[in-house]
Write an enzyme that holds these catalytic residues in place. Sequence first.
Site, short mmCIF file in Angstrom:
data_model
loop_
_atom_site.label_atom_id
_atom_site.label_comp_id
_atom_site.label_asym_id
_atom_site.label_seq_id
_atom_site.Cartn_x
_atom_site.Cartn_y
_atom_site.Cartn_z
N THR A 51 0.80 -1.23 0.00
CA THR A 51 0.00 0.00 0.00
C THR A 51 0.83 1.28 0.00
O THR A 51 0.62 2.16 -0.84
CB THR A 51 -0.93 0.01 1.23
OG1 THR A 51 -1.78 -1.13 1.11
CG2 THR A 51 -1.78 1.27 1.29
N ASN B 171 5.86 -1.25 3.57
CA ASN B 171 4.94 -0.73 4.58
C ASN B 171 5.68 -0.48 5.89
O ASN B 171 5.20 0.22 6.76
CB ASN B 171 3.76 -1.68 4.78
CG ASN B 171 2.70 -1.49 3.70
OD1 ASN B 171 2.81 -0.61 2.84
ND2 ASN B 171 1.68 -2.32 3.74
N ASP C 266 -9.45 -3.77 0.89
CA ASP C 266 -8.20 -4.31 1.45
C ASP C 266 -8.41 -4.91 2.84
O ASP C 266 -8.09 -6.08 3.08
CB ASP C 266 -7.13 -3.21 1.52
CG ASP C 266 -5.79 -3.75 2.01
OD1 ASP C 266 -5.07 -4.36 1.20
OD2 ASP C 266 -5.49 -3.58 3.19
N HIS D 147 -8.01 -9.01 3.39
CA HIS D 147 -6.94 -9.76 4.06
C HIS D 147 -7.53 -10.87 4.94
O HIS D 147 -7.01 -11.97 5.00
CB HIS D 147 -6.10 -8.83 4.95
CG HIS D 147 -5.10 -8.03 4.18
ND1 HIS D 147 -4.04 -8.62 3.53
CD2 HIS D 147 -5.00 -6.70 3.94
CE1 HIS D 147 -3.32 -7.67 2.94
NE2 HIS D 147 -3.89 -6.51 3.16
N ASP E 3 -4.33 0.64 -5.67
CA ASP E 3 -2.87 0.59 -5.52
C ASP E 3 -2.28 -0.76 -5.91
O ASP E 3 -1.14 -0.86 -6.34
CB ASP E 3 -2.47 0.98 -4.09
CG ASP E 3 -3.22 0.19 -3.01
OD1 ASP E 3 -4.22 -0.50 -3.34
OD2 ASP E 3 -2.81 0.25 -1.83
N HIS E 4 -3.07 -1.83 -5.73
CA HIS E 4 -2.59 -3.19 -6.02
C HIS E 4 -3.78 -4.13 -5.94
O HIS E 4 -4.88 -3.71 -5.52
CB HIS E 4 -1.53 -3.63 -5.01
CG HIS E 4 -1.99 -3.44 -3.59
ND1 HIS E 4 -2.92 -4.27 -3.00
CD2 HIS E 4 -1.68 -2.49 -2.67
CE1 HIS E 4 -3.16 -3.84 -1.78
NE2 HIS E 4 -2.44 -2.76 -1.56
N HIS F 290 -1.01 -9.45 -0.57
CA HIS F 290 -0.46 -8.73 -1.73
C HIS F 290 0.94 -8.29 -1.38
O HIS F 290 1.30 -8.24 -0.20
CB HIS F 290 -1.34 -7.55 -2.12
CG HIS F 290 -1.54 -6.57 -1.00
ND1 HIS F 290 -0.65 -5.56 -0.73
CD2 HIS F 290 -2.51 -6.46 -0.05
CE1 HIS F 290 -1.07 -4.86 0.31
NE2 HIS F 290 -2.20 -5.38 0.76
#
Length: 485
Positions: free
Chosen positions: A67, A88, A186, A190, A233-234, A351
């Site tokens: 992120t 991160n 996100d 997770h 972002d991903h 991720h």
Amino acid sequence: MILLLLLVVNALFDVVTCISQHPVLIVVSYDAFRYNYFEKNGSLYMDKLRKEGTYADYMLNVFPTKTFPNHHSIATGLYPESHGVVGNSFYDPKLKRVIKMSEEMWRFRDDIIPIWTLNEIRGAGRYSGSMMWPGAKYLYNNKNITYIQDWDIDADWYKRVDTIISWIKNPTKPANLVMLYFEEPDTHGHVYGPESDTVFNLLKRLDNITRYIDDQLLANDLADYVNVIHLSDHGMSSVSPPNFINITQFLKSNTYEIADTSPCLHIIPDSDFEQETYKNLRQASREHGNFSVYWKKDLPSKWHFKNNRRAPPIFVLADPGYAFQDLAEAAQTYALKYHINITPESQFGVHGYDNEDTDMHPFFMARGPKIKKQHKVSPFHTVDLYNLFCDILEIKPVANNGSSANIKAILVSQAERNHFTTLGIAVVAVIVSLMLVSCGAAITLLVIKRQQNITTIAALNKRFPQTFNTNAGIEAQHLLESEEA
Ligand SMILES: *[C@@H]1O[C@H](CO)[C@@H](O)[C@H](O)[C@H]1NC(C)=O
Ligand SMILES: *[C@@H]1O[C@H](CO)[C@@H](O)[C@H](O)[C@H]1NC(C)=O
Ligand SMILES: *[C@@H]1O[C@H](CO)[C@@H](O)[C@H](O)[C@H]1NC(C)=O
Ligand SMILES: [Zn+2]
């Protein structure tokens, strides 16, 4: 007619004065919204929006696909090795400690100018706002931007939108650039994995918030002025407990530190244990498989990750579908917090893998006056977005790693814009001429009418000096007409 003209001028005036004189851009980030989540059919409004404006099938994001590095590459146009947010969390050898979310994470060097800061640097009357965008609350160029709302996971999504609309409509400092952040899909992705019903329901919730943004732009007469870029972002992929690798068993305790989380771990060995740590990890990788180990100098150049003092001395990357011991620990925390049972079939979202892994790809779509309609562009790099933002905002970028060539196709070209402007001016000119002509005609008619009346009354007064006064024109006219007939 004149009243109508005044109303039109007043309306135009209102629109012009209520928002910025500069081009307006909202950038919305939906954390970990994988490029192909549209195929789940949970976000039908977003899908419709995607096809109305310009979109790419996916974007090529930066490594590691985490992120903070990715949000800062979107904001600066720089690779992680240049903006310094290499994870991160990461170890900084100059500060001799692991850096987590803090000012020193984001402000690696003073000459790093994120788009929100650049917008305000580039001239008076430009105001930027950040609604919880990662890293935007810190000082850059020694200054805070005008509007900052700090991260608060409990903040209502709809209120976030209402607040940014109020920034854009602020009568004294109207924001012309707003960065808007949503932490989903996100956070729960997770916990439950990307293929879960939970993520599907989040897509529906996010779809509603996207529609709400558009509804609010319309309700506030902003839709024709504001460009909106939606992105992430991903992506995200699934990992199950049998694929959790306990990497700490290959390391000698109390001889190392670990920064960041699965699937990309920064290993910081104590100075006497560098060789041994590397050797043990390499051997484990050969025997166990499913993860790679690198010395810093051997990190692939294509990642643009290694040329920074903050790049890890030893780096360990799990293969897609695998993760390390830290995820097993995180899973225990999720189990307690969300009341889930962990079984071998449980799926967790991860991720951070190689940015060439398609599961890690984020989406891109945009709509607004400067964006082409019903248009699709080839996938491009997220570091190119900085130049796109600058083009939309009509400001000069600072040096960055993006290319302008890739993003030109997203924008309505200057020629088309000139064409539209010319067309617009022509239409306004025609309307104004028509109004003037009608006004003129009306005035002339009134004057003629009045002249006629005066003539008539004069004639009548002459003939019936006692009977008529100037207020009896119509009656007199009838009388005169009947007499003449
Ligand atoms: C989504 O809708 C498309 C088109 O209607 C359909 O082909 C596809 O199977 C649907 N996907 C899912 C996951 O339901
Ligand atoms: C989305 O909005 C619709 C219409 O307002 C509502 O019926 C639905 O429950 C909302 N969905 C979610 C997941 O919030
Ligand atoms: C990225 O941009 C920065 C700033 O201009 C520059 O110093 C760096 O060399 C660039 N990196 C690459 C790989 O071109
Ligand atoms: Zn993220």
